[in-house]
Design a protein around this motif. Structure first.
Motif, PDB file in Angstrom:
ATOM      1  N   ILE A   1       0.851  -1.189   0.000  1.00 44.57           N
ATOM      2  CA  ILE A   1       0.000   0.000   0.000  1.00 44.57           C
ATOM      3  C   ILE A   1       0.886   1.237   0.000  1.00 44.57           C
ATOM      4  CG2 ILE A   1      -1.623   1.392   1.342  1.00 44.57           C
ATOM      5  CD1 ILE A   1      -2.965  -1.152   2.246  1.00 44.57           C
ATOM      6  N   THR A   2       0.599   2.153  -0.920  1.00 44.77           N
ATOM      7  CA  THR A   2       1.322   3.417  -1.003  1.00 44.77           C
ATOM      8  C   THR A   2       0.365   4.550  -0.662  1.00 44.77           C
ATOM      9  OG1 THR A   2       2.753   2.532  -2.745  1.00 44.77           O
ATOM     10  CG2 THR A   2       2.715   4.922  -2.470  1.00 44.77           C
ATOM     11  N   TYR A   3       0.755   5.376   0.284  1.00 41.76           N
ATOM     12  CA  TYR A   3      -0.069   6.515   0.706  1.00 41.76           C
ATOM     13  C   TYR A   3       0.559   7.820   0.227  1.00 41.76           C
ATOM     14  CZ  TYR A   3      -2.289   3.301   4.052  1.00 41.76           C
ATOM     15  OH  TYR A   3      -2.956   2.257   4.637  1.00 41.76           O
ATOM     16  N   ASN A   4      -0.307   8.805  -0.016  1.00 36.66           N
ATOM     17  CA  ASN A   4       0.141  10.126  -0.433  1.00 36.66           C
ATOM     18  C   ASN A   4       0.639  10.902   0.775  1.00 36.66           C
ATOM     19  OD1 ASN A   4       0.424  12.755  -1.456  1.00 36.66           O
ATOM     20  ND2 ASN A   4      -1.342  12.558  -2.803  1.00 36.66           N
ATOM     21  N   LEU A   5       1.836  11.462   0.671  1.00 38.75           N
ATOM     22  CA  LEU A   5       2.413  12.263   1.745  1.00 38.75           C
ATOM     23  C   LEU A   5       1.481  13.395   2.166  1.00 38.75           C
ATOM     24  CD1 LEU A   5       4.813  13.179   3.551  1.00 38.75           C
ATOM     25  CD2 LEU A   5       5.701  14.407   1.560  1.00 38.75           C
TER      26      LEU A   5
END
Length: 207
Positions: free
Chosen positions: A151-155
């Motif tokens: 899972i990649t989250y937006n900073l």
């Protein structure tokens, strides 16, 4: 597959054997979705005012607006109180350097928040990722590689209220068992977060 990149351009990827007519029909079928995505990207950019990283700039942290204050210092670090976020740095530091100092602090803060929320919510729904990444993204709040369970989250989620961040976490976790946006996916989201629609509006500044 149809994607909208960060510049608002429509990108279509398909095997060579797929007829051109099928692709054209697919675009027509997805027309509403394409328009909504492009409008969303345009709205995102129009709502983000440039920051000069000077005294008096307004920045958001976890849904609350803070005043930025720059204080001369030999060491680079950040402090925060109820109303202000302070950047301590050398007088010679450029706006880009101040940005790096603040983003480093933001990344440290949001990394802890997202890791804890992902574990807590993941345990409730019965699915956990193998890896969590955080990076600056222009057109989405998160993504899930369902094959590798990454899972990649937006900073920039660091700017949003916790309630909105929780929605993004659940949304991406829900893609592990449901790698699509069909009815089963939304039923799963609603089961664990009945007010997800309101949280989504808060996330997109529409509530």
């Amino acid at each position: 597959m149809i994607k909208i990149n960060s510049n608002g351009e429509v990108v279509i990827s398909a095997p060579k054997r797929v007829p051109q007519k099928y692709i054209e029909q697919l675009i027509i079928q997805k027309e509403k979705w394409i328009i909504e995505k492009i409008n969303s990207i345009n709205e995102y950019y129009s709502n983000r005012r440039p920051i000069s990283y000077a005294n008096g700039d307004k920045i958001f942290y976890l849904g609350k607006k803070y005043i930025l204050e720059v204080i001369p210092s030999e060491k680079n670090f950040i402090e925060q109180d109820e109303e202000k976020i302070y950047i301590y740095c050398k007088k010679t530091e450029s706006a880009d350097e101040k940005k790096k100092i603040l983003e480093k602090w933001f990344r440290e803060k949001i990394s802890i928040i997202l890791e804890n929320l992902t574990i807590d919510i993941g345990k409730k729904v019965g699915f956990l990722p193998e890896e969590i990444k955080i990076r600056s993204m222009k057109s989405r709040w998160g993504s899930c590689n369902t094959t590798r369970k990454i899972i990649t989250y937006n900073l920039h989620l660091v700017e949003k209220p916790i309630s909105a961040i929780e929605y993004v976490v659940l949304h991406e976790l829900s893609h592990i068992p449901y790698p699509h946006h069909q009815k089963e996916f939304w039923n799963f989201v609603e089961k664990y977060m009945p007010d997800w629609k309101l949280r989504k509006k808060i996330l997109n500044n529409k509530a």
